[in-house]
Write a protein that holds these residues in place. Structure first.
Motif, PDB file in Angstrom:
ATOM      1  N   LEU A  95      32.774  41.272  18.188  1.00  0.00           N
ATOM      2  CA  LEU A  95      32.789  42.624  18.580  1.00  0.00           C
ATOM      3  C   LEU A  95      31.646  43.070  19.817  1.00  0.00           C
ATOM      4  N   LEU A  96      30.672  42.565  19.319  1.00  0.00           N
ATOM      5  CA  LEU A  96      29.090  43.045  20.165  1.00  0.00           C
ATOM      6  C   LEU A  96      29.429  42.502  21.310  1.00  0.00           C
ATOM      7  N   ILE A  97      29.817  41.019  21.388  1.00  0.00           N
ATOM      8  CA  ILE A  97      29.985  40.605  22.952  1.00  0.00           C
ATOM      9  C   ILE A  97      30.848  41.425  23.714  1.00  0.00           C
ATOM     10  N   ALA A  98      32.124  41.841  23.166  1.00  0.00           N
ATOM     11  CA  ALA A  98      33.134  42.401  23.819  1.00  0.00           C
ATOM     12  C   ALA A  98      32.668  43.702  24.289  1.00  0.00           C
ATOM     13  N   LEU A  99      32.128  44.557  23.556  1.00  0.00           N
ATOM     14  CA  LEU A  99      31.377  45.958  23.817  1.00  0.00           C
ATOM     15  C   LEU A  99      30.304  45.713  24.784  1.00  0.00           C
ATOM     16  N   GLY A 100      29.521  44.748  24.498  1.00  0.00           N
ATOM     17  CA  GLY A 100      28.577  44.783  25.436  1.00  0.00           C
ATOM     18  C   GLY A 100      28.604  44.291  26.814  1.00  0.00           C
ATOM     19  N   SER A 101      29.775  43.490  26.959  1.00  0.00           N
ATOM     20  CA  SER A 101      30.217  43.017  28.234  1.00  0.00           C
ATOM     21  C   SER A 101      30.965  44.121  29.045  1.00  0.00           C
ATOM     22  N   LEU A 102      31.564  45.000  28.407  1.00  0.00           N
ATOM     23  CA  LEU A 102      32.472  45.997  28.908  1.00  0.00           C
ATOM     24  C   LEU A 102      31.891  46.864  30.038  1.00  0.00           C
ATOM     25  N   PRO A 103      30.772  47.377  29.783  1.00  0.00           N
ATOM     26  CA  PRO A 103      30.186  48.407  30.915  1.00  0.00           C
ATOM     27  C   PRO A 103      29.663  47.559  32.090  1.00  0.00           C
ATOM     28  N   ILE A 104      29.002  46.497  31.809  1.00  0.00           N
ATOM     29  CA  ILE A 104      28.524  45.310  32.720  1.00  0.00           C
ATOM     30  C   ILE A 104      29.531  45.064  33.653  1.00  0.00           C
ATOM     31  N   ALA A 105      30.611  44.309  33.173  1.00  0.00           N
ATOM     32  CA  ALA A 105      31.890  43.820  33.862  1.00  0.00           C
ATOM     33  C   ALA A 105      32.539  44.909  34.833  1.00  0.00           C
ATOM     34  N   LEU A 106      32.762  45.853  33.917  1.00  0.00           N
ATOM     35  CA  LEU A 106      33.470  47.187  34.933  1.00  0.00           C
ATOM     36  C   LEU A 106      32.496  47.486  35.895  1.00  0.00           C
ATOM     37  N   PHE A 107      31.368  47.779  35.776  1.00  0.00           N
ATOM     38  CA  PHE A 107      30.592  48.188  37.065  1.00  0.00           C
ATOM     39  C   PHE A 107      30.267  47.152  38.073  1.00  0.00           C
ATOM     40  N   LEU A 108      30.484  45.610  37.842  1.00  0.00           N
ATOM     41  CA  LEU A 108      30.332  44.810  38.792  1.00  0.00           C
ATOM     42  C   LEU A 108      31.785  44.678  39.412  1.00  0.00           C
ATOM     43  N   LEU A 109      32.647  44.659  38.678  1.00  0.00           N
ATOM     44  CA  LEU A 109      34.295  44.718  39.290  1.00  0.00           C
ATOM     45  C   LEU A 109      34.449  45.622  40.123  1.00  0.00           C
ATOM     46  N   LEU A 110      34.347  46.819  39.837  1.00  0.00           N
ATOM     47  CA  LEU A 110      34.413  48.221  40.467  1.00  0.00           C
ATOM     48  C   LEU A 110      33.353  47.905  41.887  1.00  0.00           C
ATOM     49  N   THR A 111      32.416  47.939  41.660  1.00  0.00           N
ATOM     50  CA  THR A 111      31.471  47.780  42.809  1.00  0.00           C
ATOM     51  C   THR A 111      32.001  46.524  43.872  1.00  0.00           C
ATOM     52  N   TRP A 112      32.394  45.413  43.366  1.00  0.00           N
ATOM     53  CA  TRP A 112      32.726  44.404  44.133  1.00  0.00           C
ATOM     54  C   TRP A 112      34.072  44.872  44.747  1.00  0.00           C
ATOM     55  N   GLY A 113      34.799  45.438  44.079  1.00  0.00           N
ATOM     56  CA  GLY A 113      36.346  45.965  44.444  1.00  0.00           C
ATOM     57  C   GLY A 113      36.177  46.846  45.604  1.00  0.00           C
ATOM     58  N   ARG A 114      34.949  47.881  45.493  1.00  0.00           N
ATOM     59  CA  ARG A 114      34.812  48.759  46.744  1.00  0.00           C
ATOM     60  C   ARG A 114      34.416  48.020  47.961  1.00  0.00           C
ATOM     61  N   LEU A 115      33.493  47.006  47.638  1.00  0.00           N
ATOM     62  CA  LEU A 115      32.992  46.443  48.725  1.00  0.00           C
ATOM     63  C   LEU A 115      34.363  45.751  49.639  1.00  0.00           C
ATOM     64  N   ILE A 116      35.138  45.123  48.583  1.00  0.00           N
ATOM     65  CA  ILE A 116      36.311  44.527  49.286  1.00  0.00           C
ATOM     66  C   ILE A 116      37.179  45.346  50.100  1.00  0.00           C
ATOM     67  N   ASP A 117      37.268  46.527  49.472  1.00  0.00           N
ATOM     68  CA  ASP A 117      38.301  47.638  50.164  1.00  0.00           C
ATOM     69  C   ASP A 117      37.615  47.974  51.352  1.00  0.00           C
ATOM     70  N   SER A 118      36.408  48.106  51.505  1.00  0.00           N
ATOM     71  CA  SER A 118      35.558  48.591  52.495  1.00  0.00           C
ATOM     72  C   SER A 118      35.653  47.478  53.696  1.00  0.00           C
ATOM     73  N   GLU A 119      35.556  46.377  53.481  1.00  0.00           N
ATOM     74  CA  GLU A 119      35.831  45.218  54.290  1.00  0.00           C
ATOM     75  C   GLU A 119      37.283  45.041  54.835  1.00  0.00           C
TER      76      GLU A 119
END
Length: 132
Positions: A95-119
Motif C-alpha cells: 500500500l505504501l508503494i501504491a500511495l507513494g507512487s501515485l503523486p509522482i506518477a500523476l505529476f510525470l504523466l500529466l507533465t509529459w501529456g501536456r508536452l505531447i499535446d503542445s507538440e
C-alpha cells in the motif's frame, strides 16, 4: 496513443497493488503478476518514443541512461518496501508503494501529456500555415 497507454498501465499497476493490500490471498498475488506483465508493455512504448524524438547518434546513450535510472529507482523502491514489510507487513508495504507512487506518477504523466499535446498543436499550426 502513447499518452493513454502509459496512463492505463500505471493505473493497472496501482490497482493491482491496492488489490493485494485489500485481498490477502494467493490468487490475488498471482493476478498482480499478470498485471505486471501487462505493465511491462511500457518498454516498447518508451522505446518508440525515444526512437522518434532522439537522433540515432544519441539514441543508445539515452536508452542506457533510461535503463540505469529505472534500475536505480526500482532498487530503491524494492529495498524500502522490504524494510517496510519487515516493520509493518507485506500488505502495508504494498500500500505504501501504491500511495507513494501515485503523486509522482500523476505529476510525470500529466507533465509529459501536456508536452505531447503542445507538440501536436505546434505540428497542426505548421500544417495549417503550409496549406495557406
Amino acid at each position: 496513443g502513447e499518452k493513454r497507454s502509459l496512463m492505463v498501465m500505471y493505473a493497472a499497476m496501482f490497482i493491482s497493488l491496492v488489490v493485494v493490500f485489500l485481498v490477502q490471498s494467493t490468487p490475488a498475488i498471482v493476478v498482480q503478476y499478470l498485471i505486471y506483465a501487462v505493465a511491462d508493455l511500457q518498454s516498447p512504448i518508451v522505446g518508440g518514443y525515444i526512437n522518434r524524438r532522439v537522433d540515432s547518434a544519441h539514441r543508445s546513450t539515452i536508452a542506457a541512461i533510461s535503463s540505469v535510472m529505472f534500475t536505480a529507482i526500482l532498487v530503491t523502491v524494492e529495498t524500502s518496501a522490504g524494510f517496510g514489510a519487515e516493520a509493518w507487513s507485506i500488505q502495508g508495504s504494498v500500500l505504501l508503494i501504491a500511495l507513494g507512487s501515485l503523486p509522482i506518477a500523476l505529476f510525470l504523466l500529466l507533465t509529459w501529456g501536456r508536452l505531447i499535446d503542445s507538440e501536436r498543436a505546434a505540428v497542426r499550426r505548421v500544417r495549417v500555415l503550409k496549406e495557406l
